[in-house]
Scaffold this motif. Structure first.
Motif, PDB file in Angstrom:
ATOM      1  N   ASP A  68       0.808  -1.220   0.000  1.00  0.00           N
ATOM      2  CA  ASP A  68       0.000   0.000   0.000  1.00  0.00           C
ATOM      3  C   ASP A  68       0.841   1.271   0.000  1.00  0.00           C
ATOM      4  O   ASP A  68       0.357   2.340   0.323  1.00  0.00           O
ATOM      5  CB  ASP A  68      -0.956  -0.004   1.205  1.00  0.00           C
ATOM      6  CG  ASP A  68      -2.143   0.942   0.981  1.00  0.00           C
ATOM      7  OD1 ASP A  68      -2.409   1.265  -0.182  1.00  0.00           O
ATOM      8  OD2 ASP A  68      -2.773   1.351   1.974  1.00  0.00           O
ATOM      9  N   ALA A  69       2.118   1.160  -0.349  1.00  0.00           N
ATOM     10  CA  ALA A  69       2.952   2.362  -0.354  1.00  0.00           C
ATOM     11  C   ALA A  69       2.626   3.249  -1.546  1.00  0.00           C
ATOM     12  O   ALA A  69       2.606   4.477  -1.440  1.00  0.00           O
ATOM     13  CB  ALA A  69       4.425   1.961  -0.391  1.00  0.00           C
ATOM     14  N   LYS A  70       2.378   2.616  -2.688  1.00  0.00           N
ATOM     15  CA  LYS A  70       2.012   3.352  -3.887  1.00  0.00           C
ATOM     16  C   LYS A  70       1.020   2.508  -4.673  1.00  0.00           C
ATOM     17  O   LYS A  70       1.253   1.321  -4.919  1.00  0.00           O
ATOM     18  CB  LYS A  70       3.241   3.660  -4.737  1.00  0.00           C
ATOM     19  CG  LYS A  70       2.939   4.521  -5.964  1.00  0.00           C
ATOM     20  CD  LYS A  70       4.223   4.880  -6.699  1.00  0.00           C
ATOM     21  CE  LYS A  70       3.925   5.818  -7.873  1.00  0.00           C
ATOM     22  NZ  LYS A  70       5.149   6.203  -8.612  1.00  0.00           N
ATOM     23  N   TRP A  71      -0.080   3.142  -5.049  1.00  0.00           N
ATOM     24  CA  TRP A  71      -1.128   2.442  -5.809  1.00  0.00           C
ATOM     25  C   TRP A  71      -1.414   3.319  -7.022  1.00  0.00           C
ATOM     26  O   TRP A  71      -2.017   4.398  -6.886  1.00  0.00           O
ATOM     27  CB  TRP A  71      -2.355   2.262  -4.915  1.00  0.00           C
ATOM     28  CG  TRP A  71      -3.461   1.439  -5.504  1.00  0.00           C
ATOM     29  CD1 TRP A  71      -3.417   0.648  -6.615  1.00  0.00           C
ATOM     30  CD2 TRP A  71      -4.790   1.316  -4.993  1.00  0.00           C
ATOM     31  NE1 TRP A  71      -4.626   0.044  -6.838  1.00  0.00           N
ATOM     32  CE2 TRP A  71      -5.490   0.427  -5.840  1.00  0.00           C
ATOM     33  CE3 TRP A  71      -5.442   1.854  -3.885  1.00  0.00           C
ATOM     34  CZ2 TRP A  71      -6.824   0.097  -5.630  1.00  0.00           C
ATOM     35  CZ3 TRP A  71      -6.768   1.529  -3.665  1.00  0.00           C
ATOM     36  CH2 TRP A  71      -7.457   0.639  -4.526  1.00  0.00           C
ATOM     37  N   ASP A  72      -0.995   2.871  -8.195  1.00  0.00           N
ATOM     38  CA  ASP A  72      -0.939   3.817  -9.299  1.00  0.00           C
ATOM     39  C   ASP A  72      -1.125   3.106 -10.642  1.00  0.00           C
ATOM     40  O   ASP A  72      -1.013   1.884 -10.735  1.00  0.00           O
ATOM     41  CB  ASP A  72       0.415   4.538  -9.282  1.00  0.00           C
ATOM     42  CG  ASP A  72       0.406   5.825 -10.089  1.00  0.00           C
ATOM     43  OD1 ASP A  72      -0.687   6.315 -10.417  1.00  0.00           O
ATOM     44  OD2 ASP A  72       1.501   6.340 -10.380  1.00  0.00           O
ATOM     45  N   HIS A  73      -1.421   3.900 -11.640  1.00  0.00           N
ATOM     46  CA  HIS A  73      -1.358   3.419 -13.019  1.00  0.00           C
ATOM     47  C   HIS A  73      -1.165   4.617 -13.931  1.00  0.00           C
ATOM     48  O   HIS A  73      -1.593   5.748 -13.630  1.00  0.00           O
ATOM     49  CB  HIS A  73      -2.645   2.673 -13.421  1.00  0.00           C
ATOM     50  CG  HIS A  73      -3.675   3.556 -14.059  1.00  0.00           C
ATOM     51  ND1 HIS A  73      -3.887   3.598 -15.408  1.00  0.00           N
ATOM     52  CD2 HIS A  73      -4.523   4.471 -13.528  1.00  0.00           C
ATOM     53  CE1 HIS A  73      -4.838   4.483 -15.697  1.00  0.00           C
ATOM     54  NE2 HIS A  73      -5.246   5.020 -14.572  1.00  0.00           N
ATOM     55  N   GLU A  74      -0.491   4.386 -15.042  1.00  0.00           N
ATOM     56  CA  GLU A  74      -0.375   5.359 -16.119  1.00  0.00           C
ATOM     57  C   GLU A  74      -0.625   4.623 -17.418  1.00  0.00           C
ATOM     58  O   GLU A  74      -0.217   3.469 -17.564  1.00  0.00           O
ATOM     59  CB  GLU A  74       1.003   6.020 -16.126  1.00  0.00           C
ATOM     60  CG  GLU A  74       1.273   6.910 -14.922  1.00  0.00           C
ATOM     61  CD  GLU A  74       2.636   7.589 -15.009  1.00  0.00           C
ATOM     62  OE1 GLU A  74       3.191   7.638 -16.129  1.00  0.00           O
ATOM     63  OE2 GLU A  74       3.130   8.044 -13.970  1.00  0.00           O
ATOM     64  N   LEU A  75      -1.273   5.295 -18.350  1.00  0.00           N
ATOM     65  CA  LEU A  75      -1.593   4.668 -19.630  1.00  0.00           C
ATOM     66  C   LEU A  75      -1.478   5.732 -20.709  1.00  0.00           C
ATOM     67  O   LEU A  75      -1.912   6.873 -20.530  1.00  0.00           O
ATOM     68  CB  LEU A  75      -2.999   4.078 -19.594  1.00  0.00           C
ATOM     69  CG  LEU A  75      -3.467   3.281 -20.813  1.00  0.00           C
ATOM     70  CD1 LEU A  75      -4.465   2.204 -20.374  1.00  0.00           C
ATOM     71  CD2 LEU A  75      -4.129   4.188 -21.846  1.00  0.00           C
ATOM     72  N   ARG A  76      -0.864   5.352 -21.836  1.00  0.00           N
ATOM     73  CA  ARG A  76      -0.706   6.304 -22.933  1.00  0.00           C
ATOM     74  C   ARG A  76      -0.901   5.583 -24.263  1.00  0.00           C
ATOM     75  O   ARG A  76      -0.691   4.367 -24.379  1.00  0.00           O
ATOM     76  CB  ARG A  76       0.667   6.974 -22.884  1.00  0.00           C
ATOM     77  CG  ARG A  76       1.829   6.012 -22.974  1.00  0.00           C
ATOM     78  CD  ARG A  76       3.155   6.711 -22.678  1.00  0.00           C
ATOM     79  NE  ARG A  76       4.286   5.759 -22.705  1.00  0.00           N
ATOM     80  CZ  ARG A  76       4.636   5.000 -21.679  1.00  0.00           C
ATOM     81  NH1 ARG A  76       3.961   5.076 -20.542  1.00  0.00           N
ATOM     82  NH2 ARG A  76       5.661   4.183 -21.782  1.00  0.00           N
ATOM     83  N   MET A  77      -1.308   6.335 -25.261  1.00  0.00           N
ATOM     84  CA  MET A  77      -1.514   5.805 -26.594  1.00  0.00           C
ATOM     85  C   MET A  77      -0.206   5.877 -27.364  1.00  0.00           C
ATOM     86  O   MET A  77       0.486   6.893 -27.350  1.00  0.00           O
ATOM     87  CB  MET A  77      -2.605   6.595 -27.315  1.00  0.00           C
ATOM     88  CG  MET A  77      -3.933   6.668 -26.574  1.00  0.00           C
ATOM     89  SD  MET A  77      -4.592   5.045 -26.131  1.00  0.00           S
ATOM     90  CE  MET A  77      -4.710   4.285 -27.738  1.00  0.00           C
ATOM     91  N   ILE A  78       0.138   4.790 -28.060  1.00  0.00           N
ATOM     92  CA  ILE A  78       1.346   4.736 -28.883  1.00  0.00           C
ATOM     93  C   ILE A  78       1.013   5.038 -30.333  1.00  0.00           C
ATOM     94  O   ILE A  78       1.742   5.761 -31.016  1.00  0.00           O
ATOM     95  CB  ILE A  78       2.020   3.360 -28.768  1.00  0.00           C
ATOM     96  CG1 ILE A  78       2.346   3.059 -27.296  1.00  0.00           C
ATOM     97  CG2 ILE A  78       3.265   3.294 -29.643  1.00  0.00           C
ATOM     98  CD1 ILE A  78       3.288   4.038 -26.652  1.00  0.00           C
ATOM     99  N   SER A  79      -0.084   4.513 -30.816  1.00  0.00           N
ATOM    100  CA  SER A  79      -0.442   4.653 -32.230  1.00  0.00           C
ATOM    101  C   SER A  79      -0.799   6.086 -32.576  1.00  0.00           C
ATOM    102  O   SER A  79      -1.475   6.790 -31.793  1.00  0.00           O
ATOM    103  CB  SER A  79      -1.618   3.736 -32.566  1.00  0.00           C
ATOM    104  OG  SER A  79      -1.315   2.391 -32.273  1.00  0.00           O
ATOM    105  N   SER A  80      -0.382   6.536 -33.723  1.00  0.00           N
ATOM    106  CA  SER A  80      -0.781   7.859 -34.197  1.00  0.00           C
ATOM    107  C   SER A  80      -2.272   7.850 -34.524  1.00  0.00           C
ATOM    108  O   SER A  80      -2.865   6.804 -34.803  1.00  0.00           O
ATOM    109  CB  SER A  80       0.030   8.233 -35.437  1.00  0.00           C
ATOM    110  OG  SER A  80      -0.224   7.314 -36.478  1.00  0.00           O
ATOM    111  N   GLY A  81      -2.868   9.032 -34.496  1.00  0.00           N
ATOM    112  CA  GLY A  81      -4.293   9.139 -34.810  1.00  0.00           C
ATOM    113  C   GLY A  81      -5.197   8.643 -33.715  1.00  0.00           C
ATOM    114  O   GLY A  81      -6.392   8.409 -33.937  1.00  0.00           O
ATOM    115  N   THR A  82      -4.641   8.461 -32.509  1.00  0.00           N
ATOM    116  CA  THR A  82      -5.442   8.019 -31.364  1.00  0.00           C
ATOM    117  C   THR A  82      -5.218   8.969 -30.200  1.00  0.00           C
ATOM    118  O   THR A  82      -4.186   9.658 -30.130  1.00  0.00           O
ATOM    119  CB  THR A  82      -5.072   6.592 -30.927  1.00  0.00           C
ATOM    120  OG1 THR A  82      -3.710   6.566 -30.497  1.00  0.00           O
ATOM    121  CG2 THR A  82      -5.272   5.606 -32.063  1.00  0.00           C
ATOM    122  N   ALA A  83      -6.177   9.013 -29.297  1.00  0.00           N
ATOM    123  CA  ALA A  83      -6.064   9.891 -28.133  1.00  0.00           C
ATOM    124  C   ALA A  83      -7.001   9.390 -27.041  1.00  0.00           C
ATOM    125  O   ALA A  83      -7.888   8.554 -27.276  1.00  0.00           O
ATOM    126  CB  ALA A  83      -6.433  11.325 -28.510  1.00  0.00           C
TER     127      ALA A  83
END
Length: 737
Positions: free
Chosen positions: A300-315
């Motif tokens: 329980d020290a850090k509870w996290d997520h990050e997500l990003r799009m790699i493909s062009s033309g997406t967001a």
């Protein structure tokens, strides 16, 4: 030209369509829908640590509770803004825990006096002119021995349940108020348009940014650190604008076991508590729901997520436009593992989810800040009794004209309210005054429920409406078991939003109750509801009927134990209109049917005698010098036409003539060539003086008390004409919409 004319004859709808019902109805409907287009709720970020609106829709500012160490003589300020589409004068209400000043756009609008300062339960009212656009409100509170703060907000609880918006550039669009810490001196310069928190020497609360230690905990950690439960969710939209519709690549990092869903289907599950991932997701052109499920890590020290799009033309894009907070993700939780909602059921905004600590909704990544829907239209999406009859007229118009767009407009309006029934009740419980479904969530009178719900029951016959049956059942229970009644069972007003309503009976309330009861009987088959509706008419006749005129007094006041003896037009119209709604469904063998038919004929005879020379009835039925009133005229047309069609009126000729004269009168004198409706009395109070109704209750242009009723009059005129042309059956055409 008629001396009482609302517009020149050349501007009338009659000059355009010569009274043709279909064209006139389409004209009215097009104008109404064009001026009140469909609008979704407005979703705003709202800080739970600020100030709640109470059930009266005024904000409660208690700075002694918020700042226990505040000293006598110190000042606290609250700052927010309010939008106005045009220049307008609105009512406001203040209750003071100590000295209070209200500034609007930099000018003093209200200053409490020495009596108001020491009676915190006392309400004070003032009216304030607002400019078109944003209006900045600054409240100054002084701490004295009686307290510091007060209640402030709308002066019209049901008519105008206002909510305010934070006014600084940094938090522009959030719901609620900014406020200062206790200050030893009054502000030398009040905040206003263009004031930013960064440049203002005053520190504005509540806290808008996370502390560094909170940021290090990760997004799930800082949002749900104090929540029970092991599972939380994040929701965004994946926008794929690649014309080939090819699969897209997503990458991310996580701390806590992770599952990713696209449109409710699992596309990735992590094999460990933390790590990086990169996946290819089959995803066609367009917008898709992207959902992340995360489990609280063991440490329980850090509870996290990050997500990003790699493909062009997406967001990535926020699931809904959030006013007051720019971000792509919404969050909800925390849930017990194994007891959380199914992923396929989560990507929605009309539902409160059952979390480990009770109900929960979506929130944003800002301290103590949640997402809340608000209704910010004047008509569409609102629930009130004039709109109930407006939508009834529009729905029947759509069905008769074969205009599915009209029908869908009405059904969508109603379903926008009913689909959010569960959420709205929860919102009220959490925050004091709901941001939507104001009257539906705070039912305390027949006005709040019966009219709109009767139309809702009719709409339910056209298609299934999400949440509508639960709403209907709740309203049936309220009318039958909670609404105040006399010992004989008659519905009456033991209290009201204003003191003069106490211990009164209004003939209007027959419309606010009996059409719903009649339709609910049709829905359930439970005869108790139609029995109650029949009983109400006979009881109201006992208290309000004026046999010498064969019409109704508007109000019976039990404080004086007498009728007010004023035959207000629309009040009488509600009576006859509603009686037709009951007679339509009342079983032929019902024990009260003969007596109610006799009552209908007596009332019809009384109203027939009072029709004016232009075919219209008057605001005070017995005062030809009072203005020609369109809503009561429409209801008498409606009821007479039905009485002839259904064979309730045994001498039909004069009533047919009255219908034709009445409809022509509306087309000539109350409906202009653009579909505007004139001569509809605004919402009323009551008095024992007829001059109140004649002189102090003016008519409004396009008032929702009359638009739908005029359309209903047109429908019934049309059906009557069809019935009279069709003499192949005993009583003519009886098809009822």
């Amino acid at each position: 030209m008629n001396k009482m004319a609302y517009f020149p004859p050349e501007h009338s709808s009659y000059r355009v369509y010569h009274g043709d019902v279909a064209d006139t109805l389409q004209l009215i409907a097009n104008r109404y829908i064009g001026s009140q287009p469909k609008h979704p709720w407005v979703f705003r970020a709202s800080h739970r640590g600020a100030f709640k609106r109470n059930i009266d829709y005024r904000y409660e500012f208690d700075f002694v509770e918020k700042f226990p160490e505040i000293r006598d003589g110190q000042f606290v300020y609250a700052w927010a803004k309010l939008w106005s589409d045009q220049e307008a004068e609105l009512p406001f209400s203040v209750s003071c825990f100590g000295p209070v000043r209200v500034y609007v756009n930099g000018e003093l609008a209200f200053k409490s006096n020495i009596q108001e300062d020491v009676f915190p339960d006392q309400r004070s009212w003032f009216r304030q002119k607002l400019q078109a656009g944003w209006n900045h409100f600054v409240l100054q509170f002084e701490k004295t021995g009686t307290g510091c703060g007060g209640h402030f907000g709308t002066g019209s609880i049901k008519g105008l349940p206002l909510h305010f918006v934070t006014a600084s550039a940094e938090r522009d669009g959030q719901e609620g108020w900014l406020y200062t810490e206790p200050l030893d001196e009054r502000l030398a310069e009040l905040p206003g348009e263009g004031t930013t928190e960064a440049d203002d020497p005053v520190r504005w609360l509540p806290q808008a940014a996370w502390e560094e230690a909170e940021l290090r905990r990760g997004v799930f950690g800082r949002l749900f650190a104090d929540e029970e439960g092991e599972v939380a969710y994040a929701w965004t939209k994946l926008v794929n604008q690649r014309p080939d519709g090819a699969a897209v690549e997503i990458a991310g990092e996580h701390r806590g076991a992770l599952t990713v869903y696209l449109n409710g289907k699992e596309v990735y599950r992590s094999a460990s508590d933390s790590g990086n991932y990169r996946i290819t997701v089959p995803c066609g052109y367009g917008v898709h729901d992207l959902l992340v499920r995360s489990e609280r890590p063991a440490d329980d020290a850090k509870w996290d997520h990050e997500l990003r799009m790699i493909s062009s033309g997406t967001a990535l894009q926020a699931p809904v436009l959030v006013h007051g907070f720019a971000a792509d993700w919404l969050y909800t939780g925390a849930f017990r593992k194994g007891s959380e909602p199914a992923a396929a059921d989560l990507c929605r905004l009309d539902t409160v989810f059952e979390a480990a600590k009770g109900g929960t909704y979506w929130r944003v990544d800002q301290p103590n800040t949640v997402l809340r829907p608000f209704v910010e239209t004047t008509h569409y999406g609102r629930w009130n009794y004039p709109l109930g009859v407006t939508l009834y007229g529009l729905l029947r118009t759509g069905l008769k004209l074969g205009r599915q767009d009209y029908v869908d407009y009405v059904l969508d309006h109603i379903e926008q309210c009913t689909a959010y029934e569960q959420y709205a009740l929860w919102d009220k419980e959490q925050y004091g005054g709901a941001g939507i479904n104001h009257q539906l969530t705070a039912i305390d009178s027949l006005d709040d429920c019966g009219s709109f719900a009767a139309t809702m029951l009719y709409a339910m016959e056209q298609r299934e409406l999400k949440g509508a049956r639960k709403v209907a059942d709740r309203i049936a229970h309220y009318i039958s078991h909670e609404q105040s009644r006399l010992e004989d069972g008659a519905l009456y007003r033991v209290t009201g939003s204003t003191l003069f309503m106490k211990d009164t009976m209004w003939c209007d309330d027959l419309y606010m109750s009996t059409p719903f009861l009649a339709r609910y009987y049709e829905l359930t088959g439970d005869r108790a509801y139609v029995d109650d509706a029949a009983k109400q008419f006979l009881l109201y006749k006992k208290y309000l009927y004026m046999p010498e005129l064969k019409i109704m007094s508007h109000v019976y006041d039990f404080k004086f134990d007498k009728q007010n003896k004023v035959p207000w037009g629309r009040g009488n119209g509600w009576v006859l209109f509603s009686l037709t709604e009951l007679l339509r469904v009342l079983p032929e063998d019902h024990e009260d049917r003969d007596e109610l038919l006799t009552f209908f004929r007596e009332l019809s005879e009384g109203y027939l005698a009072l029709q004016g020379e232009n075919g219209l009835w008057h605001q005070v039925l017995t005062m030809p010098e009072s203005y020609e009133e369109a809503s009561c005229t429409s209801m008498f047309i409606y009821a007479f036409a039905r009485g002839v069609r259904y064979g309730w009126l045994t001498n039909p000729e004069p009533y047919v003539e009255a219908v034709e004269r009445g409809w022509e009168g509306l087309a000539r004198y109350a409906i202009d060539g653009e579909g505007n409706i004139y001569g509809v009395c605004r919402g009323s109070g009551y008095a024992f003086s007829a001059l109140y109704y004649k002189d102090d209750l003016p008519w409004n242009l396009n008032d929702t008390h009359g638009i739908g009723i005029v359309m209903l009059a047109g429908i019934e005129t049309w059906l009557l004409r069809e019935a009279l042309r069709n003499r192949n059956s005993e009583h003519g055409e009886r098809t009822d919409l």
